[in-house]
Motif scaffolding. Sequence first.
Motif, mmCIF file in Angstrom:
data_model
loop_
_atom_site.group_PDB
_atom_site.id
_atom_site.type_symbol
_atom_site.label_atom_id
_atom_site.label_comp_id
_atom_site.label_asym_id
_atom_site.label_seq_id
_atom_site.Cartn_x
_atom_site.Cartn_y
_atom_site.Cartn_z
ATOM 1 N N GLY A 74 90.264 -39.928 -50.986
ATOM 2 C CA GLY A 74 91.712 -40.117 -51.950
ATOM 3 C C GLY A 74 91.952 -41.750 -52.623
ATOM 4 N N SER A 75 92.013 -42.266 -50.722
ATOM 5 C CA SER A 75 92.544 -43.124 -51.236
ATOM 6 C C SER A 75 91.598 -44.630 -52.530
ATOM 7 N N ILE A 76 89.744 -43.916 -51.707
ATOM 8 C CA ILE A 76 89.561 -44.910 -52.506
ATOM 9 C C ILE A 76 88.999 -45.853 -54.177
ATOM 10 N N LYS A 77 89.938 -44.947 -54.919
ATOM 11 C CA LYS A 77 90.084 -46.141 -56.239
ATOM 12 C C LYS A 77 91.902 -45.648 -56.446
ATOM 13 N N ALA A 78 92.377 -45.723 -55.422
ATOM 14 C CA ALA A 78 94.026 -45.996 -55.029
ATOM 15 C C ALA A 78 94.765 -47.304 -55.762
ATOM 16 N N ASN A 79 93.836 -48.568 -56.534
ATOM 17 C CA ASN A 79 93.708 -49.333 -57.046
ATOM 18 C C ASN A 79 95.501 -50.344 -57.912
ATOM 19 N N ASN A 80 95.971 -50.987 -57.513
ATOM 20 C CA ASN A 80 96.778 -51.198 -57.937
ATOM 21 C C ASN A 80 96.753 -51.627 -59.562
ATOM 22 N N PRO A 81 97.598 -50.329 -59.860
ATOM 23 C CA PRO A 81 97.394 -50.560 -60.933
ATOM 24 C C PRO A 81 97.950 -51.366 -61.898
ATOM 25 N N ASN A 82 99.143 -52.401 -61.606
ATOM 26 C CA ASN A 82 99.644 -53.924 -62.616
ATOM 27 C C ASN A 82 98.167 -54.957 -62.039
ATOM 28 N N ARG A 83 97.045 -54.450 -61.393
ATOM 29 C CA ARG A 83 95.979 -55.792 -61.570
ATOM 30 C C ARG A 83 94.428 -54.971 -62.768
ATOM 31 N N GLY A 84 94.789 -53.989 -62.740
ATOM 32 C CA GLY A 84 93.940 -53.636 -63.642
ATOM 33 C C GLY A 84 92.829 -52.638 -63.280
ATOM 34 N N PHE A 119 103.544 -52.428 -57.290
ATOM 35 C CA PHE A 119 102.597 -51.717 -58.099
ATOM 36 C C PHE A 119 102.804 -51.560 -59.444
ATOM 37 N N PHE A 120 104.856 -51.158 -59.318
ATOM 38 C CA PHE A 120 104.918 -50.686 -60.780
ATOM 39 C C PHE A 120 106.457 -52.023 -61.397
ATOM 40 N N GLY A 121 106.660 -52.462 -60.089
ATOM 41 C CA GLY A 121 107.414 -53.447 -61.149
ATOM 42 C C GLY A 121 108.755 -53.200 -60.524
ATOM 43 N N ARG A 122 109.691 -53.806 -61.184
ATOM 44 C CA ARG A 122 111.069 -53.404 -60.224
ATOM 45 C C ARG A 122 112.061 -52.766 -61.476
ATOM 46 N N GLU A 123 112.038 -52.610 -63.130
ATOM 47 C CA GLU A 123 112.688 -51.690 -63.664
ATOM 48 C C GLU A 123 113.362 -50.581 -63.313
ATOM 49 N N HIS A 124 112.479 -49.843 -63.025
ATOM 50 C CA HIS A 124 112.381 -48.327 -62.612
ATOM 51 C C HIS A 124 112.256 -47.964 -60.808
#
Length: 438
Positions: free
Chosen positions: A428-438, A373-378
Amino acid sequence: MLKKNKKHFLSIDPAKSPIFYGYIVLVIGSIGVFCSIPGQTIGVSVFTDPVKDALGLSRNQFSNAYLIGTIASALIIGRAGVWFDKYGARLVAFFAALTLGIALFLSSWSLHMSNFVKSILEVDSWMIPFVIITFLFFLLRFAGQGVLTMASRNMIMIWFDKNRGKVNAFTSIAISFGFSASPLWVDALIESNGWQGAWKWLGAALLLFSILIFLLYKNKPEDYGLIPDGKIIQNRNPKASNTVSKQFTLKEAKSQRAFWMYALILAFNSFFVTGLTFHIVSIFESQGFPKSDAIAIFLPASVVAVIVSIIFNYLSDYLPLKLFLYLMILGGIVASVGFLSLPTIYGIPLLITGFGILSGFYGVLNTIAWPRFFGREHLGAISGRVMSFLILASALAPSIFSLCYTSFGSYHFLGYLGLSYLLFIAIGSIKANNPNRG
């Protein structure tokens, strides 16, 4: 251009490895998680009776010391995540193992320290061993359950991308069986050497393992001209290996609904499983079941957890994690219904099934969701913050379960509370989509 990795004394160069070094990272990182057992609840709990009796503490006093030490570790574990991002897995895990080893030796001397302080102050009070063991619990929990576990898991995930689910299946299976067997060999160690000797042996093992960490733990494949999953960087551009479109900071990750929904369901698992495990005998006896029935649920629940972990770790390389999130919520619902239905013939099977599903998906989502979801850098800062939630939930669970029983004469209120919480997560998870998938 990719910066060349600095050479370290006695360090091994992954670029010269005859096999992809990520597989070595997979094995040594899994051993690292296994070596955190002395700082995990399952490893500490075996010492409860002999240590509390030796220190002259009641069960409640000993439990409260564990609670305070665990909460204190949860409050600062996020800082360790920042250290992971800044200094890498190698140094962070090395000092975590070193700290854990020293803490275990100090724990073996806790009775001597308590008696020494009592003689100096000329005071014979339970507060002296209470304060000492609380501080030692803080060190054990912070270094073991917190930092060593986080650094080892994150390192493995950094060395893999498309195959994260498959390698996490290996780690989950190895760790599940290792953790399940740990009470037996830890108890045998205590029987053979006494509780003080057992902690010394464990401390020596951690100090030796810290040397292996220094030699074999590696921060990023890009540091050695590699990328995750074993390919060679052709254009020497480290960005070529990033498969996510954005590398989120902790602040940015916390602004995403997915961060909170996934963290909250993982925290529910920590709370429910810890509370249930801690009070399992009392919970079953309150419903008329013998102790043997209470203890017997763990083996079949572990089997369910391992099966779920194997299947869905593999599928996680191909399917969206949101599906897994809802399946984990479903497992929580099944467990809560089973918890409420214990007096009936359906209660135990439902509890075992739900317990196993929760535990199985916990191992999948807690490891794979954050880098995807958020990458590896942080990754360290993000997973460290999540870890603080999980440790806090596990610390509060035994006291809240106990408070519920003493206040209402039953544990049932927690079942209804759990169902309400899970309903909130589901909505609450209905719109909990992967932020890196748009």
